[in-house]
Design an enzyme around this catalytic site. Structure first.
Site, short mmCIF file in Angstrom:
data_model
loop_
_atom_site.label_atom_id
_atom_site.label_comp_id
_atom_site.label_asym_id
_atom_site.label_seq_id
_atom_site.Cartn_x
_atom_site.Cartn_y
_atom_site.Cartn_z
N GLU A 60 0.61 -1.33 -0.09
CA GLU A 60 -0.11 -0.18 -0.09
C GLU A 60 0.81 1.38 -0.14
OE1 GLU A 60 -4.24 -1.57 2.25
OE2 GLU A 60 -2.44 -1.08 3.50
C1 ACM Z 1 -2.15 -5.37 3.88
O1 ACM Z 1 -3.27 -5.69 4.18
N1 ACM Z 1 -1.95 -4.23 3.53
C2 ACM Z 1 -1.01 -6.33 3.36
#
Ligand code: ACM
Length: 683
Positions: free
Chosen positions: A324
């Site tokens: 992310e």
């Molecule tokens: C995640 O759930 N951002 C690895």
């Protein structure tokens, strides 16, 4: 060819029916709790009685870890049987009720691929557990505990021949200690629970936007400024690693970067990709602060940090997160843009790969193998990097095809509050896998992920257990062990056994309810909470905005996935409406609906006077309406009369309103009440 445990079972039922020695029902009792189901089970005729004289002997190569494990198993056996058993182990193998023979001790600190297999032969005279390693014996001892049964004649282990080994070598639970710090006792009891269902990796998520939870002696400002004082000292980290090793569990740390990095840059704004100052993040979500991959200071600091962490954590694998990263700070930073241009780096993903490649040097220098979430995947990375797939199973297959090993977490997100069945059906290597034999070997296993935005030390067990036992079975047992009803039956038993290890997933629910009503009767609330579940996925925050500093003591925190009244009501409705049944039994449904009405009526005054429950008042009203609609439908069904014009439409409209979440909770029985309305007919 080996037979599946189910084939063996049918075979034995036939034999027993013929000999009349043991009834099929006894057999059902005996095989009641095996979870995960072993690779091969052959039930035999006979039983080994367990009484106060029960003793254990060790032979072969043995160690302190095994002796301590046996000691704990004996105490658990005592707890279940209420019998005082001997302390210590015997050395006379012939006299022991349980003889454990281990060929070697294996690695004192577990490693990926350690031999966890064991054989268990139980006859009238003795139980014999054979394993190549101490860890194999530990796995077998958990099976012994799950075999314990009791009847009129006392406690016993059923005669059986078990030959067991895991399907996948990597069977993990990730605990996020960063969003909400989890004290040592939470970790320890969860390690005990992991061992009980044969999981072997604790993936420890230690840094995040919301907290930096590991003590660094070299860079102490990281935890001092990034943790509000809630961090693990290095002594505590070693204690967790030792505790895990004593249960055959590896501990792999995760230090998330370059995104999810706010807590890093609170003390070191100079390595962020935008000027500070920064504060520890309190909200859930994805945030901008990102390490600067173009700044040599970033690498100077990380080199020191990874060297220190590599000697603290003995596991060969180190997880660098990598998820992310939206690259907003990178896009907005002119000098980063100039760097990319100069180096011919065309995208943020390429820039992140550049960063990963630099980090990889530090990890390799310290003997570590890099692992990261699937965003780090890039075919040009060295093939030893392990890909941790969370966005979908395709990423895992893609990585395996390109020569990378991988671990699956997509489908095992227990924080999303889905029922166990949804996780259970997710197979890291499904029957229709596109991978060839060589590629399949690269799929190492999977991990349940306990992201901790909405869990406190009081509620975390109830989010992990018992559902993670279903995932543990998927990762240990053969693919054809996939009967969902049977999984739920055994999950209920395992859930109770986990309590003996100090797990709070069941008892804390009533504790939370008692606190909410301050001494009032909780029976109505208990009925309500057995019919509602927290909203799924990440909708909780939209329903009920809270931060990492908010108390997690509301009704939603007491509620659990797989609410226990739901299964029962849905089954009762299914049975009642079963067209193939000669006697449509509506009584069970009627009894349950009457309970709801009573609960709703007792609940309303309690809620009126409990300010902490005001947000949930509508749920009590809804419960009474649900009961009334169900009752009306039943009376039409019973009288075989057609409801008046518009009745059906009106009730379905009411149900649509009731199905909408309130206080981040939703009824899970609305569909079944709808079925009753539909069965009543009319328009
Ligand atoms: C995640 O759930 N951002 C690895």
């Amino acid at each position: 060819m080996r037979r599946s445990p189910y084939h063996s079972l049918f075979f034995v039922v036939a034999v027993l029916a013929a000999t009349g020695v043991v009834t099929a029902q006894d057999l059902g009792t005996a095989r009641r709790g095996l979870m995960p189901v072993p690779a091969s089970v052959e039930w035999k005729v006979g039983r080994l009685s367990i009484d106060r004289t029960f003793t254990v002997a060790l032979s072969g190569k043995t160690d302190e870890r095994l002796r301590n494990y046996v000691f704990r198993v004996m105490r658990r056996l005592e707890g279940r049987t209420v019998l005082e058993l001997s302390r210590g182990t015997l050395t006379e193998p012939a006299n022991a009720a349980l003889l454990i023979e281990t060929a070697s001790t294996g690695n004192a600190i577990p490693k990926l691929g350690d031999d966890e297999s064991y054989k268990l032969e139980i006859s009238d005279k003795q139980a014999k557990l054979t394993a190549s390693t101490t860890v194999g014996a530990m796995r077998g001892l958990e099976t012994v505990l799950q075999l314990l049964a009791g009847d009129k004649a006392g406690f016993y282990l059923p005669a059986v021949s078990i030959n067991d080994k895991p399907r996948f070598p990597w069977r993990g639970l990730m605990i996020d200690s960063a969003r909400h710090f989890q004290p040592m006792d939470v970790l320890k009891r969860n390690l005990d629970a992991m061992a009980a269902v044969k999981l072997n990796v604790l993936h420890w998520h230690l840094t995040e936007d919301q907290g930096f939870r590991v003590e660094s002696k070299k860079l102490p400002e990281l935890h001092q400024m990034g943790s509000d004082g809630n961090f693990y000292s290095q002594t505590e980290i070693r204690e967790v690693i030792g505790y895990a090793a004593d249960r055959g569990i590896r501990v792999m740390p995760e230090f998330d970067m370059p995104g999810h990095a706010t807590a890093w840059v609170v003390s070191h704004p100079e390595i962020a990709s935008a000027p500070g100052p920064y504060k520890i993040e309190r909200r859930p979500g994805i945030f901008d602060p990102t390490l600067d991959p173009t700044n040599e200071k970033t690498y100077k600091l990380l080199e020191v940090f990874f060297k220190e962490m590599s000697s603290l954590f003995p596991d060969a694998y180190m997880h660098i997160g990598g998820d992310e990263n939206e690259g907003k700070q990178w896009d907005a930073n002119a000098s980063i843009q100039a760097f990319m241009k100069q180096k011919g780096i065309k995208s943020n993903h390429e820039l992140q790969t550049y960063f990963n490649t630099r980090i990889l040097v530090f990890l390799k220098k310290n003997g570590k193998t890099m692992m990261g979430w699937d965003e780090i995947f890039q075919p040009s990375l060295p093939k030893e990097v392990v890909i941790h797939s969370w966005r979908g199973q395709k990423a895992l297959a893609e990585a395996a095809k390109q020569g990378f090993a991988g671990v699956l977490s997509s489908g095992y997100y227990i924080d999303l509050m889905f029922p166990a069945r949804e996780h259970y059906v997710v197979d890291p290597l499904p029957a229709d896998t596109p991978l060839n034999a060589e590629e399949q070997k690269r799929v190492l296993g999977g991990e349940a992920t306990m992201w901790s935005e909405w869990v406190s030390p009081d509620t975390i067990d109830s989010r992990i257990w018992p559902r993670t036992a279903a995932i543990a079975e998927r990762l240990w047992s053969e693919r054809n062990v996939n009967d969902v009803d049977d999984m739920y039956r055994r999950l209920g038993l395992v859930s109770i056994q986990l309590e003996e290890l100090g797990l709070t997933h069941r008892k804390n629910r009533t504790m939370l309810l008692r606190r909410l009503v301050q001494g009032e009767d909780i029976s109505g609330l208990q009925t309500l909470i057995s019919l509602v579940e927290p909203v799924k996925q990440y909708r909780r925050y939209q329903q009920r905005p809270q931060t990492m500093l908010s108390p997690l003591t509301g009704l939603v925190d007491a509620a659990q996935a797989d609410a226990d009244g739901v299964l029962r009501f849905n089954q009762a409705v299914k049975d009642a409406l079963d067209k193939n049944s000669s006697t449509r039994n509506l009584n069970e449904v009627r009894t349950l609906l009457a309970n709801w009405r009573e609960a709703a009526r007792s609940l309303q005054p309690v809620m009126e006077n409990s300010p902490s429950l005001f947000e949930a008042k509508q749920l009590a009203n809804d419960l009474e309406i649900l009961s009334a609609i169900g009752m009306e439908a039943l009376s039409f069904i019973e009288a075989k009369s057609v409801p008046p014009n518009g009745w059906r439409e009106e009730k379905l409209k009411n149900l649509t309103e009731i199905a909408k979440p309130k206080a981040a909770l939703e009824f899970r029985v609305v569909e079944s009440v709808e079925k009753l309305v539909e069965a009543a007919g009319g328009n």
